[in-house]
Design an enzyme around this catalytic site. Structure first.
Site, PDB file in Angstrom:
ATOM      1  N   ASP A 161       0.858  -1.185   0.000  1.00  0.00           N
ATOM      2  CA  ASP A 161       0.000   0.000   0.000  1.00  0.00           C
ATOM      3  C   ASP A 161       0.893   1.232   0.000  1.00  0.00           C
ATOM      4  O   ASP A 161       1.783   1.362   0.854  1.00  0.00           O
ATOM      5  CB  ASP A 161      -0.891   0.026   1.240  1.00  0.00           C
ATOM      6  CG  ASP A 161      -1.967  -1.042   1.215  1.00  0.00           C
ATOM      7  OD1 ASP A 161      -2.278  -1.545   0.118  1.00  0.00           O
ATOM      8  OD2 ASP A 161      -2.498  -1.378   2.293  1.00  0.00           O
ATOM      9  N   ASP A 220     -13.473  -4.153  -2.079  1.00  0.00           N
ATOM     10  CA  ASP A 220     -13.344  -3.971  -0.634  1.00  0.00           C
ATOM     11  C   ASP A 220     -14.667  -4.374   0.011  1.00  0.00           C
ATOM     12  O   ASP A 220     -15.651  -3.632  -0.042  1.00  0.00           O
ATOM     13  CB  ASP A 220     -12.993  -2.523  -0.303  1.00  0.00           C
ATOM     14  CG  ASP A 220     -11.636  -2.123  -0.857  1.00  0.00           C
ATOM     15  OD1 ASP A 220     -10.793  -3.021  -1.057  1.00  0.00           O
ATOM     16  OD2 ASP A 220     -11.419  -0.923  -1.100  1.00  0.00           O
TER      17      ASP A 220
END
EC number: 4.3.2.10
Length: 257
Positions: free
Chosen positions: A11, A130
């Protein structure tokens, strides 16, 4: 049987690799290129890079580090973050990415998936989802703009419906990011992944929950996913990728060596 893949996830925020818990409270864990090179040397099958605030802040992945990663590693890698046009995707692929992944932009404009597939082929179009388990309704719901806690919102999509929709639109692979499990290292959500596996005709990558080598074994055997993505266990050197592959092979799982 196709060999299972081990996929470290990096990330990226403000030019650094970060990691949070359940998509919150991100901490800096290292620099992009050295971490990418380390994981490639350890035996990762591919890497995934998420510019986690790009979509929420209406910008696209920084191409400068994409090219530097491409120069340093010899394994495939996928990039995601704010990709909303064919031109943006083409530029990232030209800078060295092997695949591009879209998440929030596809929720805003599902036709983006079809346009990308038509232009570049299904094989390099990954959809990130997600997914959040809502206990009150006992359902899985899709969230958007999760890289910025202040911008995160719940969509109208249930996870199962969105999984089916993105496949109809032409995605070549799905990464299911299980938000409830993210960063807690308590194991992958086998129940949810198994449910999605039944709906999924394209490769499925499990994301969220890896804490031990046994967790990887369990998700491959019990959920029948094609690849397992993890972050904190690799960033914190809790698990070495080469040793993980040896363990999985000893457990009878077909793994790339």
């Amino acid at each position: 049987m196709l060999a299972k893949r081990i996929v470290p996830c990096l990330d990226v925020k403000d030019g650094c690799v970060v990691k949070g818990v359940q998509f919150r409270n991100h901490e800096i864990v290292g620099d992009i290129v050295p971490l990418a090179a380390r994981y490639a040397a350890e035996g990762a099958d591919e890497l995934v890079f998420y510019d986690i605030t790009a979509s929420a802040h209406d910008r696209v992945v920084d191409k400068s580090w994409v090219s530097r990663v491409a120069e340093q590693i010899d394994i495939p890698f996928c990039v995601a973050g704010g990709i909303k046009t064919i031109t943006q995707a083409r530029e990232l692929l030209a800078f060295g990415a092997d695949k591009i992944s879209v998440n929030s932009p596809a929720l805003s404009d599902p036709s983006l998936i079809s346009r990308l597939q038509d232009e570049f082929g299904r094989q390099c179009i990954v959809i990130g989802i997600d997914s959040f388990y809502d206990a009150a309704s006992d359902s899985y719901k899709v969230k958007q703009f999760t890289g910025d806690e202040a911008a995160t919102k719940e969509t109208a999509w249930y996870t199962q419906d969105w999984v089916e929709e993105v496949q109809k639109r032409g995605c070549g692979e799905i990464v299911l990011n299980v938000m409830n499990q993210d960063g807690v290292r308590g194991g992958y959500d086998i129940k949810q992944l198994s449910l999605v596996r039944q709906l999924c005709d394209v490769p499925l990558i499990a994301s969220g929950g890896a804490g031990t080598m046994a967790h990887f074994r369990d998700v491959f055997i019990d959920a029948k996913v094609d690849a397992a993505l993890a972050a904190s266990v690799f960033h914190k050197a809790i698990i070495n990728i080469g040793e993980l592959k040896q363990y999985l092979a000893a457990e009878g799982i077909a793994i790339r060596r």
